[in-house]
Design a protein around this motif. Structure first.
Motif, PDB file in Angstrom:
ATOM      1  N   HIS A  82       0.711   4.242  -0.896  1.00 48.50           N
ATOM      2  CA  HIS A  82      -0.019   5.457  -1.242  1.00 48.50           C
ATOM      3  C   HIS A  82       0.658   6.666  -0.594  1.00 48.50           C
ATOM      4  O   HIS A  82       1.554   6.520   0.257  1.00 48.50           O
ATOM      5  N   HIS A 107      -1.408   2.308  -6.252  1.00 46.76           N
ATOM      6  CA  HIS A 107      -1.715   3.048  -5.027  1.00 46.76           C
ATOM      7  C   HIS A 107      -1.158   4.472  -5.061  1.00 46.76           C
ATOM      8  O   HIS A 107      -1.518   5.296  -4.225  1.00 46.76           O
ATOM      9  N   GLU A 153       0.842  -1.211   0.000  1.00 43.63           N
ATOM     10  CA  GLU A 153       0.000   0.000   0.000  1.00 43.63           C
ATOM     11  C   GLU A 153       0.873   1.254   0.000  1.00 43.63           C
ATOM     12  O   GLU A 153       0.829   2.057   0.933  1.00 43.63           O
TER      13      GLU A 153
END
Length: 278
Positions: A187, A217, A185
């Motif tokens: 992000h 992401h 992830e």
């Protein structure tokens, strides 16, 4: 966390630091979600405190941080004043990290792509037991397909999310050469801008799959600067990522803040990406 749980988590973090000889007169909450992140002062250590159900995730995160730091990855490091392990205090899983003073508020797309490529290179140099990204898809599908787990999810959206998760999970999983260990992830919320350069945090989400699953992401412009990325697979992964996000927000027991907005946004983002991909 609930206020009562948050108070106990802060106490566990401060007590752990004090036990290690680190002065923690004050605790500043940096982030509060399924786990709480604290900056303790004046010792200036970052403490991550997780509930018992996330003990295994915390142990994975610490092990990943240790291995990746040795491999030269651009990641936040554990605090050298404590043993590189998870401490259990008051039922909570506590880990201690270096605190990095934030600098620039935004990381340029080219720099984002560069740090992600360097992170992926380091991930290829370590050996870490991690699930396949399709395991995450299967977990999301269980939430979507069981009305008792997601009772407020409308039938039409339930069918749409179920078809999207199963279809894209199978398509990406079956046609992804060169799979490797991923962040899981990466992000913008998990990439810190520091004086040492951009550093990834939240390493408990490691999984295996194509680099496009990670790249999905990141902000969309980042993909233009990531050498060798498959644009078609990236779009599929972006839609899949939003479908997983949406499935989590519709869970009966989801504890993330602003879940109502997340439910709407997740579904809208999936439809928008699939619409562009036609």
């Amino acid at each position: 966390m609930e206020p009562s749980e948050l108070g106990r988590a802060v106490a566990a973090g401060r007590a752990t630091a004090a036990e290690l000889g680190l002065r923690a007169d004050d605790a500043v909450v940096v982030n509060d979600s399924d786990r709480v992140v604290l900056r303790l002062l004046p010792c200036d250590v970052l403490v991550r405190v997780a509930p018992p159900r996330l003990l295994a995730d915390s142990e994975i995160e610490v092990e990943a941080a240790r291995l990746l730091a040795d491999a030269g990855a651009p990641v936040a490091e554990l605090d050298p004043r404590a043993e590189p392990r998870v401490y259990v205090r008051g039922g909570f899983a506590v880990s201690l990290w270096r605190y990095y003073e934030p600098v620039r508020p935004e990381i340029a797309p080219a720099d984002y792509a560069d740090v992600l490529m360097r992170h992926h290179a380091a991930l290829r140099r370590i050996d870490l037991d991690a699930p396949h990204f399709t395991d995450r898809v299967a977990e999301a599908l269980r939430e979507v397909r069981d009305p008792e787990r997601s009772p407020e999810l409308p039938d039409a959206d339930r069918a749409f999310l179920g078809d999207t998760l199963s279809g894209l999970g199978a398509a990406i999983g079956a046609g992804s050469p060169g799979e490797q260990l991923l962040h899981g992830e990466p992000h913008p919320g998990n990439l810190l801008s520091t004086r040492r350069g951009p550093l990834f945090v939240d390493l408990a989400t490691c999984c295996r799959g194509p680099v496009e699953f990670d790249l999905a992401h990141a902000p969309e412009d980042v993909g233009k600067h990531y050498a060798g990325a498959d644009r078609r697979r990236l779009q599929q992964c972006r839609a899949l990522g939003w479908a997983i996000f949406s499935a989590w927000r519709w869970r009966r027991d989801d504890g993330m803040p602003d879940r109502a907005r997340g439910r709407v946004e997740g579904l809208e983002r999936v439809r928008a990406v699939l619409g562009r991909d036609r």
